[in-house]
Design a protein around this motif. Structure first.
Motif, short mmCIF file in Angstrom:
data_model
loop_
_atom_site.label_atom_id
_atom_site.label_comp_id
_atom_site.label_asym_id
_atom_site.label_seq_id
_atom_site.Cartn_x
_atom_site.Cartn_y
_atom_site.Cartn_z
N GLN A 1 2.08 6.45 -6.78
CA GLN A 1 0.95 7.50 -7.37
C GLN A 1 1.15 8.93 -7.32
OE1 GLN A 1 -2.40 5.57 -5.98
NE2 GLN A 1 -2.32 3.58 -7.13
N GLN A 2 2.16 9.43 -6.51
CA GLN A 2 2.22 10.95 -6.28
C GLN A 2 2.65 11.47 -7.40
OE1 GLN A 2 1.59 12.27 -2.90
NE2 GLN A 2 1.01 10.21 -2.74
N ILE B 1 0.97 -1.19 0.00
CA ILE B 1 -0.02 -0.02 0.06
C ILE B 1 1.00 1.27 0.02
CG2 ILE B 1 -1.64 1.25 1.21
CD1 ILE B 1 -2.89 -1.38 0.13
N LEU B 2 1.93 1.41 0.89
CA LEU B 2 2.87 2.41 0.87
C LEU B 2 3.56 2.62 -0.54
CD1 LEU B 2 4.34 1.86 4.35
CD2 LEU B 2 2.78 3.77 3.70
N GLN C 1 2.47 1.66 -3.41
CA GLN C 1 1.51 2.35 -4.39
C GLN C 1 1.29 3.69 -4.16
OE1 GLN C 1 -1.79 -0.18 -3.64
NE2 GLN C 1 -1.25 -1.73 -5.45
N TYR C 2 1.11 4.13 -2.96
CA TYR C 2 0.85 5.62 -2.46
C TYR C 2 1.95 6.25 -2.86
CZ TYR C 2 -0.01 9.67 0.23
OH TYR C 2 -0.09 10.96 0.74
#
Length: 138
Positions: A133-134, A126-127, A129-130
């Motif tokens: 995606q920035q 999850i981190l 991907q986060y």
């Protein structure tokens, strides 16, 4: 230092840092009973407090123990571990002389090694991907 939920803040930072630690007895001798683990937890909580850390969770069995520690960024994890193991070994040997039969060969309660893992509220995927995606400036 202030705290809102799990989030702590110091003068110049806001943080949530947790470490999962595992300590193993020397030669994996089955040393601890319930009374030993109860006292170990008290000792570990006191050492953590000296480092401005919080022992969130503690458990173990005869030959090893697990700790979940919330710590500030100014604390070097290796120094915390050395203190946890050193203080607990010294106090346990003083308070429970019967433990001596388990460490007579090495004069140590703990193995020199340990496990330390970082723990977060979100899984690494999850981190990843986060961060991926920035939006980068063009």
């Amino acid at each position: 230092m202030t705290q809102i939920g799990d989030i702590r803040s110091g003068r110049h930072c806001v943080f949530v840092l947790h470490a999962y630690l595992v300590f193993v007895t020397k030669f994996r001798h089955k040393v601890f009973g319930d009374r030993h683990l109860t006292r170990l937890e008290e000792i570990m909580r006191a050492v953590c407090a000296d480092f401005e850390c919080e022992l969130i969770e503690f458990n173990g069995d005869g030959e090893h123990m697990h700790l979940l520690v919330n710590f500030p960024p100014k604390v070097a994890l290796s120094k915390l571990v050395n203190s946890l193991k050193g203080v607990s070994s010294r106090r346990m040997r003083q308070e429970f002389p019967d433990l001596g039969r388990h460490y007579y060969q090495a004069n140590r309660l703990w193995s020199a090694s340990y496990f330390a893992g970082s723990v977060s509220g979100a899984p690494l995927t999850i981190l990843h991907q986060y961060i991926e995606q920035q939006n980068r400036p063009g």
